[in-house]
Design a protein around this motif. Structure first.
Motif, short mmCIF file in Angstrom:
data_model
loop_
_atom_site.label_atom_id
_atom_site.label_comp_id
_atom_site.label_asym_id
_atom_site.label_seq_id
_atom_site.Cartn_x
_atom_site.Cartn_y
_atom_site.Cartn_z
N HIS A 172 20.39 -4.04 15.77
CA HIS A 172 21.62 -3.80 16.54
C HIS A 172 22.45 -2.74 15.83
O HIS A 172 22.11 -2.34 14.70
CB HIS A 172 22.43 -5.10 16.75
CG HIS A 172 22.68 -5.91 15.51
ND1 HIS A 172 23.39 -7.08 15.51
CD2 HIS A 172 22.32 -5.72 14.21
CE1 HIS A 172 23.46 -7.57 14.29
NE2 HIS A 172 22.81 -6.77 13.49
N SER A 174 25.46 -3.20 14.93
CA SER A 174 26.52 -3.87 14.15
C SER A 174 26.56 -3.50 12.66
O SER A 174 27.65 -3.46 12.08
CB SER A 174 26.43 -5.39 14.33
OG SER A 174 26.48 -5.71 15.71
N GLN A 177 29.22 -1.16 11.59
CA GLN A 177 30.58 -1.72 11.35
C GLN A 177 30.82 -1.85 9.85
O GLN A 177 31.87 -1.47 9.34
CB GLN A 177 30.69 -3.14 11.90
CG GLN A 177 30.79 -3.27 13.39
CD GLN A 177 31.10 -4.74 13.75
OE1 GLN A 177 31.78 -5.46 13.01
NE2 GLN A 177 30.60 -5.17 14.89
N ARG A 198 13.83 -3.94 18.82
CA ARG A 198 13.48 -5.36 18.85
C ARG A 198 12.13 -5.56 19.51
O ARG A 198 11.77 -4.78 20.39
CB ARG A 198 14.51 -6.17 19.64
CG ARG A 198 15.74 -6.44 18.83
CD ARG A 198 16.72 -7.27 19.61
NE ARG A 198 18.06 -6.83 19.28
CZ ARG A 198 19.15 -7.21 19.90
NH1 ARG A 198 19.06 -8.06 20.90
NH2 ARG A 198 20.33 -6.77 19.53
N GLN A 211 22.50 1.08 21.99
CA GLN A 211 23.74 0.30 22.06
C GLN A 211 24.89 1.19 21.62
O GLN A 211 24.67 2.20 20.96
CB GLN A 211 23.70 -0.87 21.06
CG GLN A 211 22.79 -2.00 21.44
CD GLN A 211 22.92 -3.18 20.47
OE1 GLN A 211 23.28 -3.01 19.30
NE2 GLN A 211 22.63 -4.38 20.95
N GLU A 213 28.40 0.23 19.56
CA GLU A 213 29.23 -0.79 18.95
C GLU A 213 30.67 -0.27 18.98
O GLU A 213 30.89 0.94 18.89
CB GLU A 213 28.76 -0.90 17.50
CG GLU A 213 29.24 -2.09 16.76
CD GLU A 213 28.39 -3.32 17.08
OE1 GLU A 213 27.34 -3.20 17.72
OE2 GLU A 213 28.81 -4.40 16.67
N PHE A 251 28.07 -15.44 18.10
CA PHE A 251 27.50 -14.42 17.21
C PHE A 251 28.11 -14.69 15.84
O PHE A 251 29.33 -14.90 15.75
CB PHE A 251 27.88 -13.00 17.67
CG PHE A 251 27.41 -12.65 19.05
CD1 PHE A 251 26.11 -12.19 19.27
CD2 PHE A 251 28.27 -12.79 20.14
CE1 PHE A 251 25.68 -11.88 20.54
CE2 PHE A 251 27.83 -12.47 21.42
CZ PHE A 251 26.54 -12.02 21.63
N PHE A 253 29.08 -12.97 13.44
CA PHE A 253 30.07 -12.04 12.89
C PHE A 253 31.37 -12.00 13.67
O PHE A 253 32.25 -11.17 13.39
CB PHE A 253 29.48 -10.63 12.75
CG PHE A 253 28.59 -10.22 13.90
CD1 PHE A 253 27.27 -10.65 13.96
CD2 PHE A 253 29.08 -9.43 14.92
CE1 PHE A 253 26.45 -10.30 15.03
CE2 PHE A 253 28.27 -9.07 15.98
CZ PHE A 253 26.95 -9.52 16.04
N VAL A 254 31.51 -12.86 14.68
CA VAL A 254 32.79 -12.94 15.40
C VAL A 254 33.19 -14.39 15.62
O VAL A 254 32.35 -15.29 15.66
CB VAL A 254 32.72 -12.22 16.78
CG1 VAL A 254 32.81 -10.71 16.62
CG2 VAL A 254 31.48 -12.60 17.56
N GLY A 281 28.07 -8.06 23.98
CA GLY A 281 28.52 -9.16 23.12
C GLY A 281 29.81 -8.70 22.48
O GLY A 281 29.98 -7.51 22.20
N CYS A 282 30.74 -9.65 22.23
CA CYS A 282 32.02 -9.21 21.66
C CYS A 282 32.76 -10.39 21.07
O CYS A 282 32.33 -11.54 21.20
CB CYS A 282 32.88 -8.54 22.74
SG CYS A 282 33.12 -9.56 24.21
N GLY A 283 33.87 -10.12 20.43
CA GLY A 283 34.68 -11.20 19.88
C GLY A 283 35.61 -10.69 18.81
O GLY A 283 35.70 -9.48 18.56
N ALA A 304 35.35 -6.67 17.85
CA ALA A 304 34.16 -5.83 17.85
C ALA A 304 33.41 -6.11 19.14
O ALA A 304 33.52 -7.19 19.72
CB ALA A 304 33.28 -6.16 16.65
N PHE A 305 32.65 -5.12 19.60
CA PHE A 305 31.78 -5.35 20.76
C PHE A 305 30.54 -4.50 20.63
O PHE A 305 30.51 -3.52 19.89
CB PHE A 305 32.51 -5.04 22.08
CG PHE A 305 33.17 -3.68 22.15
CD1 PHE A 305 32.42 -2.52 22.27
CD2 PHE A 305 34.56 -3.58 22.10
CE1 PHE A 305 33.02 -1.28 22.34
CE2 PHE A 305 35.18 -2.33 22.16
CZ PHE A 305 34.41 -1.18 22.28
N GLY A 306 29.48 -4.91 21.33
CA GLY A 306 28.24 -4.13 21.35
C GLY A 306 27.73 -4.04 22.78
O GLY A 306 27.31 -5.05 23.36
#
Ligand code: DAH
Length: 336
Positions: A172, A174, A177, A198, A211, A213, A251, A253-254, A281-283, A304-306
């Motif tokens: 990813h 991420s 970040q 993947r 992606q 981020e 996730f 990391f969030v 994905g986010c948070g 953060a979001f991806g």
């Protein structure tokens, strides 16, 4: 006396400006020009001949100069009637349209992403596609036994790296970040677009995909800011009326973590509702992640979001199979 006839013929036969220039040089060149030499010789003539010679020489000179000027105008199309005098160019002719290349729709979409987020004050940065487990997982708060680390999902790379920190193709964006937060002091906001890898392959998965981020850290950044930024981006990048929903998700990391789905009608044209496709994905960035990069979570917080690029494009253009992006079939690529 000079016989101008052969020179006049030469001038009128000239096909290019260079050819005409050579003839002019031959006649009027400063050292050996035919006319130049004749003018010089005048001086040594007996007085009684001087006048008549000078007169006929001047007539010849004028005649030649006129011929040269006319030819020049003809060759350069500067004589007023351009169409008649240039090389038979038919400006009304309909030529087949020139084929022009253009960017593939993924990089051109990523340019647009950078522009849209740029307008919201976001910086753009990138990181390497070969990472290690520490950046791809540990510093993002993945426990050692997390399922995402499974060799079934991730492409590990054989190397001399230690057994507990193997090299891999990043799964990813991420980890960028972490790289960005190590190099910048908050507050900041940035996006990190790029390729990720993947072990997946079907109509909505490809082993390599894209992606971007996003990360925004400040003193009073909340989920409401996240929702505003993401909603603006989705409306500009996908469409004004795309339907989407936020859903809670996990996730490492969030905290809290969410997923955003968009309504996708591509797969089954007959179904009016379509189905929900997970796109982001986010948070709110987990305090452990901030601590891992020496940012004090008591002072700083953010989100953060991806986003999945191919999935956004599938929804935007009603594309039914993600693999089409990478098969390089021009009949598909030309449409965009
Ligand atoms: N990295 C996650 C993935 O590839 C996506 C993601 C989820 C990114 C949550 C984020 C986030 O930044 O906060 O599945």
């Amino acid at each position: 006396m000079i016989d101008t006839k052969p020179y006049i013929e030469k001038i009128s036969a000239a096909k290019t400006v260079t050819e005409l220039g050579n003839i002019t040089q031959e006649l009027f060149g400063r050292k050996n020009g035919v006319i130049t030499l004749a003018m010089r010789e005048l001086k040594s003539l007996p007085d009684k001949d001087k006048k008549s010679h000078a007169k006929s020489l001047n007539t010849a000179k004028a005649e030649l100069n006129t011929a040269i000027d006319e030819k020049k105008a003809e060759l350069t199309g500067a004589s007023g009637d351009t169409l008649k005098n240039t090389d038979n160019i038919d400006v009304t002719l309909n030529l087949p349209q020139e084929e022009r290349g253009h960017l593939h729709l993924i990089p051109s979409f990523i340019e647009k992403v950078e522009e849209v987020f740029g307008r919201m004050g976001f910086d753009t940065a990138s990181g390497p596609e070969i990472e290690n487990e520490e950046l791809n997982f540990d510093l993002l708060n993945f426990p050692k036994d997390h399922a995402a680390r499974d060799a079934q999902d991730v492409f590990f790379i054989e190397s001399d790296a230690p057994e507990d920190n193997k090299l891999l193709l990043r799964a990813h964006t991420s980890p960028v970040q972490i790289r960005y937060m190590r190099e910048h002091k908050p507050p900041f906001r940035a996006i990190f677009p790029g390729k990720v890898y993947r072990k997946d392959a079907d109509a909505t998965h490809s082993p390599m995909f894209h992606q971007f981020e996003g990360l925004m850290i400040g003193k009073d950044i909340t989920l409401a800011n996240m929702k505003a930024v993401m909603t603006t981006a989705i409306r500009e990048l996908v469409s004004e009326d795309v339907e989407f929903r936020f859903r809670t998700a996990y996730f490492p990391f969030v905290e809290p973590g969410l997923e955003l789905d968009m309504r996708w009608r591509g797969e089954d044209e007959s179904s009016r509702e379509g189905k929900w496709m997970e796109v982001v994905g986010c948070g709110m960035t987990h305090p452990n992640v901030l601590r891992n990069v020496n940012i004090d979570p008591e002072i700083w917080q953010g989100f953060a979001f991806g986003f999945g690029v191919e999935r956004m494009l599938m929804i935007k253009h009603q594309i039914t199979d993600l693999r089409l992006f990478f098969q390089n079939d021009l009949r598909f690529l030309r449409q965009f």
